[in-house]
Design a protein around this motif. Sequence first.
Motif, PDB file in Angstrom:
ATOM      1  N   ILE A 173     -48.213  -3.297   6.268  1.00 46.21           N
ATOM      2  CA  ILE A 173     -46.846  -3.426   5.770  1.00 46.21           C
ATOM      3  C   ILE A 173     -46.087  -4.456   6.589  1.00 46.21           C
ATOM      4  O   ILE A 173     -46.076  -4.409   7.819  1.00 46.21           O
ATOM      5  N   GLU A 174     -45.396  -5.376   5.881  1.00 48.96           N
ATOM      6  CA  GLU A 174     -44.616  -6.410   6.558  1.00 48.96           C
ATOM      7  C   GLU A 174     -43.220  -5.915   6.923  1.00 48.96           C
ATOM      8  O   GLU A 174     -42.698  -6.259   7.983  1.00 48.96           O
ATOM      9  N   ASN A 175     -42.610  -5.118   6.044  1.00 53.59           N
ATOM     10  CA  ASN A 175     -41.229  -4.663   6.273  1.00 53.59           C
ATOM     11  C   ASN A 175     -41.163  -3.151   6.098  1.00 53.59           C
ATOM     12  O   ASN A 175     -40.856  -2.642   5.018  1.00 53.59           O
ATOM     13  N   TRP A 176     -41.448  -2.425   7.166  1.00 51.59           N
ATOM     14  CA  TRP A 176     -41.460  -0.972   7.107  1.00 51.59           C
ATOM     15  C   TRP A 176     -40.090  -0.377   6.770  1.00 51.59           C
ATOM     16  O   TRP A 176     -40.005   0.511   5.913  1.00 51.59           O
ATOM     17  N   PRO A 177     -38.992  -0.792   7.428  1.00 49.69           N
ATOM     18  CA  PRO A 177     -37.698  -0.194   7.084  1.00 49.69           C
ATOM     19  C   PRO A 177     -37.363  -0.333   5.603  1.00 49.69           C
ATOM     20  O   PRO A 177     -36.838   0.604   4.987  1.00 49.69           O
ATOM     21  N   GLN A 178     -37.661  -1.491   5.016  1.00 50.63           N
ATOM     22  CA  GLN A 178     -37.395  -1.687   3.588  1.00 50.63           C
ATOM     23  C   GLN A 178     -38.242  -0.759   2.735  1.00 50.63           C
ATOM     24  O   GLN A 178     -37.755  -0.174   1.753  1.00 50.63           O
ATOM     25  N   LEU A 179     -39.523  -0.597   3.095  1.00 45.91           N
ATOM     26  CA  LEU A 179     -40.390   0.297   2.331  1.00 45.91           C
ATOM     27  C   LEU A 179     -39.869   1.730   2.388  1.00 45.91           C
ATOM     28  O   LEU A 179     -39.794   2.415   1.355  1.00 45.91           O
ATOM     29  N   VAL A 180     -39.489   2.197   3.572  1.00 44.31           N
ATOM     30  CA  VAL A 180     -38.999   3.571   3.701  1.00 44.31           C
ATOM     31  C   VAL A 180     -37.700   3.753   2.913  1.00 44.31           C
ATOM     32  O   VAL A 180     -37.476   4.804   2.280  1.00 44.31           O
ATOM     33  N   GLU A 181     -36.840   2.750   2.907  1.00 42.23           N
ATOM     34  CA  GLU A 181     -35.609   2.829   2.116  1.00 42.23           C
ATOM     35  C   GLU A 181     -35.915   2.914   0.624  1.00 42.23           C
ATOM     36  O   GLU A 181     -35.272   3.674  -0.107  1.00 42.23           O
ATOM     37  N   ARG A 182     -36.907   2.153   0.151  1.00 41.16           N
ATOM     38  CA  ARG A 182     -37.277   2.212  -1.266  1.00 41.16           C
ATOM     39  C   ARG A 182     -37.878   3.568  -1.623  1.00 41.16           C
ATOM     40  O   ARG A 182     -37.672   4.085  -2.722  1.00 41.16           O
ATOM     41  N   VAL A 183     -38.627   4.132  -0.698  1.00 48.43           N
ATOM     42  CA  VAL A 183     -39.144   5.482  -0.924  1.00 48.43           C
ATOM     43  C   VAL A 183     -37.985   6.454  -1.112  1.00 48.43           C
ATOM     44  O   VAL A 183     -37.976   7.274  -2.051  1.00 48.43           O
ATOM     45  N   TYR A 184     -36.987   6.358  -0.241  1.00 50.21           N
ATOM     46  CA  TYR A 184     -35.813   7.231  -0.338  1.00 50.21           C
ATOM     47  C   TYR A 184     -35.107   7.042  -1.685  1.00 50.21           C
ATOM     48  O   TYR A 184     -34.746   8.020  -2.359  1.00 50.21           O
ATOM     49  N   GLU A 185     -34.912   5.794  -2.085  1.00 49.97           N
ATOM     50  CA  GLU A 185     -34.200   5.502  -3.327  1.00 49.97           C
ATOM     51  C   GLU A 185     -34.923   6.029  -4.553  1.00 49.97           C
ATOM     52  O   GLU A 185     -34.289   6.346  -5.566  1.00 49.97           O
ATOM     53  N   ASN A 186     -36.234   6.117  -4.500  1.00 50.49           N
ATOM     54  CA  ASN A 186     -37.024   6.517  -5.666  1.00 50.49           C
ATOM     55  C   ASN A 186     -37.427   7.984  -5.654  1.00 50.49           C
ATOM     56  O   ASN A 186     -38.303   8.393  -6.420  1.00 50.49           O
ATOM     57  N   LEU A 187     -36.787   8.767  -4.800  1.00 53.92           N
ATOM     58  CA  LEU A 187     -36.985  10.214  -4.794  1.00 53.92           C
ATOM     59  C   LEU A 187     -35.886  10.898  -5.584  1.00 53.92           C
ATOM     60  O   LEU A 187     -34.730  10.459  -5.596  1.00 53.92           O
ATOM     61  N   ASN A 188     -36.238  11.997  -6.219  1.00 58.27           N
ATOM     62  CA  ASN A 188     -35.226  12.866  -6.804  1.00 58.27           C
ATOM     63  C   ASN A 188     -34.433  13.552  -5.694  1.00 58.27           C
ATOM     64  O   ASN A 188     -34.956  13.737  -4.581  1.00 58.27           O
ATOM     65  N   PRO A 189     -33.198  13.937  -5.943  1.00 59.32           N
ATOM     66  CA  PRO A 189     -32.451  14.715  -4.950  1.00 59.32           C
ATOM     67  C   PRO A 189     -33.250  15.941  -4.520  1.00 59.32           C
ATOM     68  O   PRO A 189     -33.868  16.612  -5.363  1.00 59.32           O
ATOM     69  N   THR A 190     -33.290  16.215  -3.240  1.00 58.90           N
ATOM     70  CA  THR A 190     -34.046  17.283  -2.561  1.00 58.90           C
ATOM     71  C   THR A 190     -35.545  16.985  -2.525  1.00 58.90           C
ATOM     72  O   THR A 190     -36.322  17.803  -2.026  1.00 58.90           O
ATOM     73  N   GLY A 191     -35.962  15.812  -3.037  1.00 59.68           N
ATOM     74  CA  GLY A 191     -37.376  15.442  -2.966  1.00 59.68           C
ATOM     75  C   GLY A 191     -37.802  15.134  -1.535  1.00 59.68           C
ATOM     76  O   GLY A 191     -36.979  14.854  -0.662  1.00 59.68           O
ATOM     77  N   TRP A 192     -39.112  15.179  -1.295  1.00 55.72           N
ATOM     78  CA  TRP A 192     -39.666  14.981   0.042  1.00 55.72           C
ATOM     79  C   TRP A 192     -40.525  13.724   0.092  1.00 55.72           C
ATOM     80  O   TRP A 192     -41.136  13.337  -0.913  1.00 55.72           O
ATOM     81  N   ALA A 193     -40.570  13.119   1.272  1.00 54.63           N
ATOM     82  CA  ALA A 193     -41.509  12.026   1.544  1.00 54.63           C
ATOM     83  C   ALA A 193     -42.230  12.335   2.840  1.00 54.63           C
ATOM     84  O   ALA A 193     -41.656  12.931   3.761  1.00 54.63           O
ATOM     85  N   GLU A 194     -43.497  11.957   2.893  1.00 55.41           N
ATOM     86  CA  GLU A 194     -44.277  12.165   4.118  1.00 55.41           C
ATOM     87  C   GLU A 194     -45.041  10.888   4.458  1.00 55.41           C
ATOM     88  O   GLU A 194     -45.662  10.268   3.591  1.00 55.41           O
ATOM     89  N   PHE A 195     -44.969  10.520   5.729  1.00 53.24           N
ATOM     90  CA  PHE A 195     -45.658   9.338   6.251  1.00 53.24           C
ATOM     91  C   PHE A 195     -46.620   9.795   7.339  1.00 53.24           C
ATOM     92  O   PHE A 195     -46.237  10.523   8.256  1.00 53.24           O
ATOM     93  N   GLN A 196     -47.858   9.357   7.239  1.00 52.84           N
ATOM     94  CA  GLN A 196     -48.871   9.674   8.244  1.00 52.84           C
ATOM     95  C   GLN A 196     -49.497   8.366   8.727  1.00 52.84           C
ATOM     96  O   GLN A 196     -49.994   7.582   7.915  1.00 52.84           O
ATOM     97  N   ASP A 197     -49.444   8.134  10.046  1.00 55.50           N
ATOM     98  CA  ASP A 197     -50.025   6.878  10.527  1.00 55.50           C
ATOM     99  C   ASP A 197     -50.342   6.932  12.013  1.00 55.50           C
ATOM    100  O   ASP A 197     -49.937   7.856  12.713  1.00 55.50           O
ATOM    101  N   PHE A 198     -51.039   5.884  12.474  1.00 55.98           N
ATOM    102  CA  PHE A 198     -51.601   5.836  13.814  1.00 55.98           C
ATOM    103  C   PHE A 198     -50.765   5.008  14.780  1.00 55.98           C
ATOM    104  O   PHE A 198     -50.044   4.089  14.392  1.00 55.98           O
ATOM    105  N   ASP A 199     -50.904   5.338  16.047  1.00 58.07           N
ATOM    106  CA  ASP A 199     -50.696   4.398  17.133  1.00 58.07           C
ATOM    107  C   ASP A 199     -52.100   4.001  17.557  1.00 58.07           C
ATOM    108  O   ASP A 199     -52.841   4.815  18.131  1.00 58.07           O
ATOM    109  N   LEU A 200     -52.499   2.777  17.277  1.00 62.56           N
ATOM    110  CA  LEU A 200     -53.891   2.364  17.448  1.00 62.56           C
ATOM    111  C   LEU A 200     -54.242   1.927  18.864  1.00 62.56           C
ATOM    112  O   LEU A 200     -55.334   1.398  19.094  1.00 62.56           O
TER     113      LEU A 200
END
Length: 339
Positions: A173-200
């Motif tokens: 991902i080039e722009n993580w903050p933008q991606l997370v904001e788009r995830v938020y915008e495309n959720l229904n109210p009270t919807g959930w998002a989950e991110f799973q990732d590494f520190d490599l």
Amino acid sequence: MEANNVDSVIGSRADGLIEVDSGGDEDSGFGDEISRFTASIRSSVLEYPIENGRRYHAFRSGVYCLPNDELEQDRLDLTHVLMTTAIGGKLFLAPVDAGRIGRVLDIGAGTGIWSMAMGEEFPNLEVIGNDLSAIQPQWVPSNVRFIVDDIESPWPPQPSFDFIFCRYMAACIENWPQLVERVYENLNPTGWAEFQDFDLVFHSQDGSSSLPPSTCSNIIFWSSQMFEAVRLTSREPHPGPHLEQWVRAAGFTNVHCQRFSLPIGSWAKEKRLKEVGLLNLAQILDGLEAFSLRCFCQVLGWEREEVLELLEKVRAEMMNRRVHLQLEFYVVYGQKDCM
């Protein structure tokens, strides 16, 4: 996901009227023409380029540094087992009532293994998997479908989701903050998002870190070069530690962050961690070429033979039982406010 943004004057006259192809009136319908056109589009998506003996995706070629061939697909499925085992044999940790929600989006679906598992376990869901490569199986649960698109492109208008899942997108991902904001915008109210990732970053928390530096010198050199190459492509190789900050900044509430230490190898005493460690070692050894070839050859300018020679030394150090290396894996989830 990308909308088809086409300039309204392309192919038209100066007065804005679109000229008609007079040679296209011989048929009464568009059926054959559509079939030929969509077939050509599909074939272009599947015309995978070969670099340094590995196959890479064709759509937005160069955006993703890892191959998509069968060897890499097997590793991705193995990594799915690693990640689900590490978090307790679960597909996700967010407090989602999967029996009561509708639409789910799987960002970076890869082989589709998570999407299909969700579709099989929760037949009431509509699961949509997104990826740059069309490598998912043709036969999937009836409530699961896959689309080939770039998640960092503008998202087209569509019904919102009840749960959005994003896993293992390190170095993608080039722009993580933008991606997370788009995830938020495309959720229904009270919807959930989950991110799973590494520190490599490979590290050790015990006495093995006091071994002579030469013991892990090739691992240290290889990983530092790989991370440099990833950053030269404007991607983040270690998104895990930043996920909570990005999720909170996007406006999520009820944010929770869990960190899981994943050993590399069978050195851990606890049975579950020993299993995790063996899975982790296997996927790293299987993935060394996949991680390295495009980054070293295309970005840093190495020769393929130089890379393979270095990887042989890295493998030998990874197999040293005296070295107790580990990685950190983060799970962060949050809820969209109902306001």
